[in-house]
Design a protein around this motif. Sequence first.
Motif, PDB file in Angstrom:
ATOM      1  N   UNK A   4     -40.668  10.608 -16.650  1.00  0.00           N
ATOM      2  CA  UNK A   4     -41.017   9.974 -18.031  1.00  0.00           C
ATOM      3  C   UNK A   4     -42.162   9.145 -18.224  1.00  0.00           C
ATOM      4  N   UNK A   5     -43.180   9.444 -19.035  1.00  0.00           N
ATOM      5  CA  UNK A   5     -44.317   8.585 -19.105  1.00  0.00           C
ATOM      6  C   UNK A   5     -44.004   7.122 -19.230  1.00  0.00           C
ATOM      7  N   UNK A   6     -43.056   6.603 -19.292  1.00  0.00           N
ATOM      8  CA  UNK A   6     -42.693   5.363 -19.575  1.00  0.00           C
ATOM      9  C   UNK A   6     -42.426   4.865 -17.863  1.00  0.00           C
ATOM     10  N   UNK A   7     -41.485   5.491 -17.224  1.00  0.00           N
ATOM     11  CA  UNK A   7     -41.298   5.072 -16.033  1.00  0.00           C
ATOM     12  C   UNK A   7     -42.445   5.344 -14.968  1.00  0.00           C
ATOM     13  N   UNK A   8     -43.323   6.575 -15.436  1.00  0.00           N
ATOM     14  CA  UNK A   8     -44.419   6.717 -14.177  1.00  0.00           C
ATOM     15  C   UNK A   8     -45.273   5.546 -14.305  1.00  0.00           C
ATOM     16  N   UNK A   9     -45.483   4.877 -15.732  1.00  0.00           N
ATOM     17  CA  UNK A   9     -46.323   3.703 -15.818  1.00  0.00           C
ATOM     18  C   UNK A   9     -45.803   2.601 -15.383  1.00  0.00           C
ATOM     19  N   UNK A  10     -44.436   2.411 -15.185  1.00  0.00           N
ATOM     20  CA  UNK A  10     -44.027   1.226 -14.699  1.00  0.00           C
ATOM     21  C   UNK A  10     -43.907   1.476 -13.030  1.00  0.00           C
ATOM     22  N   UNK A  11     -43.781   2.704 -12.530  1.00  0.00           N
ATOM     23  CA  UNK A  11     -43.621   2.668 -11.069  1.00  0.00           C
ATOM     24  C   UNK A  11     -45.025   2.661 -10.549  1.00  0.00           C
ATOM     25  N   UNK A  12     -46.281   2.801 -11.205  1.00  0.00           N
ATOM     26  CA  UNK A  12     -47.724   2.629 -11.129  1.00  0.00           C
ATOM     27  C   UNK A  12     -47.853   1.210 -10.876  1.00  0.00           C
ATOM     28  N   UNK A  13     -47.106   0.493 -11.850  1.00  0.00           N
ATOM     29  CA  UNK A  13     -47.379  -0.877 -11.999  1.00  0.00           C
ATOM     30  C   UNK A  13     -46.875  -1.913 -10.623  1.00  0.00           C
ATOM     31  N   UNK A  14     -45.923  -1.131  -9.838  1.00  0.00           N
ATOM     32  CA  UNK A  14     -45.528  -1.774  -8.494  1.00  0.00           C
ATOM     33  C   UNK A  14     -45.870  -1.102  -7.475  1.00  0.00           C
TER      34      UNK A  14
ATOM     35  N   UNK B 143     -36.400  17.192 -21.712  1.00  0.00           N
ATOM     36  CA  UNK B 143     -35.022  17.261 -21.681  1.00  0.00           C
ATOM     37  C   UNK B 143     -34.707  15.888 -20.722  1.00  0.00           C
ATOM     38  N   UNK B 144     -33.796  15.116 -21.166  1.00  0.00           N
ATOM     39  CA  UNK B 144     -33.587  13.721 -20.487  1.00  0.00           C
ATOM     40  C   UNK B 144     -32.720  14.010 -19.306  1.00  0.00           C
ATOM     41  N   UNK B 145     -32.937  14.227 -18.173  1.00  0.00           N
ATOM     42  CA  UNK B 145     -32.329  14.473 -16.908  1.00  0.00           C
ATOM     43  C   UNK B 145     -32.591  12.972 -16.122  1.00  0.00           C
ATOM     44  N   UNK B 146     -31.798  12.979 -15.065  1.00  0.00           N
ATOM     45  CA  UNK B 146     -31.824  11.704 -14.210  1.00  0.00           C
ATOM     46  C   UNK B 146     -33.197  11.904 -13.615  1.00  0.00           C
ATOM     47  N   UNK B 147     -33.720  12.902 -12.883  1.00  0.00           N
ATOM     48  CA  UNK B 147     -34.976  13.020 -12.642  1.00  0.00           C
ATOM     49  C   UNK B 147     -36.022  12.624 -13.454  1.00  0.00           C
ATOM     50  N   UNK B 148     -35.914  13.104 -14.842  1.00  0.00           N
ATOM     51  CA  UNK B 148     -36.941  12.912 -15.682  1.00  0.00           C
ATOM     52  C   UNK B 148     -37.149  11.640 -16.095  1.00  0.00           C
TER      53      UNK B 148
ATOM     54  N   UNK C   5     -35.870   9.670 -24.778  1.00  0.00           N
ATOM     55  CA  UNK C   5     -35.942   8.856 -26.006  1.00  0.00           C
ATOM     56  C   UNK C   5     -37.025   8.037 -25.698  1.00  0.00           C
ATOM     57  N   UNK C   6     -37.594   7.957 -24.360  1.00  0.00           N
ATOM     58  CA  UNK C   6     -38.458   7.048 -23.800  1.00  0.00           C
ATOM     59  C   UNK C   6     -39.864   7.618 -24.016  1.00  0.00           C
ATOM     60  N   UNK C   7     -40.262   8.822 -23.933  1.00  0.00           N
ATOM     61  CA  UNK C   7     -41.611   9.342 -23.933  1.00  0.00           C
ATOM     62  C   UNK C   7     -41.965  10.367 -25.014  1.00  0.00           C
ATOM     63  N   UNK C   8     -42.852  10.697 -24.984  1.00  0.00           N
ATOM     64  CA  UNK C   8     -43.252  11.573 -26.402  1.00  0.00           C
ATOM     65  C   UNK C   8     -43.215  13.068 -26.108  1.00  0.00           C
ATOM     66  N   UNK C   9     -42.985  13.319 -24.663  1.00  0.00           N
ATOM     67  CA  UNK C   9     -43.041  14.676 -24.239  1.00  0.00           C
ATOM     68  C   UNK C   9     -41.831  15.616 -24.671  1.00  0.00           C
ATOM     69  N   UNK C  10     -40.954  15.311 -25.350  1.00  0.00           N
ATOM     70  CA  UNK C  10     -39.783  16.136 -25.846  1.00  0.00           C
ATOM     71  C   UNK C  10     -39.256  16.988 -24.537  1.00  0.00           C
TER      72      UNK C  10
END
Length: 133
Positions: free
Chosen positions: A32-42, A22-27, A15-20
Amino acid sequence: MDRRRCNRDGILTCACCNRHARETRDHLFFGCDFSINCWRKIGLDWTSLGPDPPFMTYIRYSKNCMHKDLYKEIFLSAAWEFWKCRNDLIFNNVTSTVQAWLLKFKVSLRNQSSPLTRSSARSIRWGWISSGF
């Protein structure tokens, strides 16, 4: 997520990214685009780990990149805030931004590290954060 019955009425994509994807724990937490950008922020960039590393590889990597005394709190606070952002989107139709996530993450981290003494918490907790933001 569907195996844990955390899916959304049979919808299996993230639900959080535009890549369609599969929503798994690792994704959700690492791909996920959102989490990748957040991790990079820290200060964490998972791209050097290669495609689909085992879950524990992420934790070991974060331990090497973050303050040794707080890497668990940082890692868990970040993941918890991703989960809450996902749920806000799904259940409340509230889209989170990286900046909103970052603010919630900082509050969560501050709350998690409260058992430390004030002087050590100040130097440990915000020494690495203030340099990256």
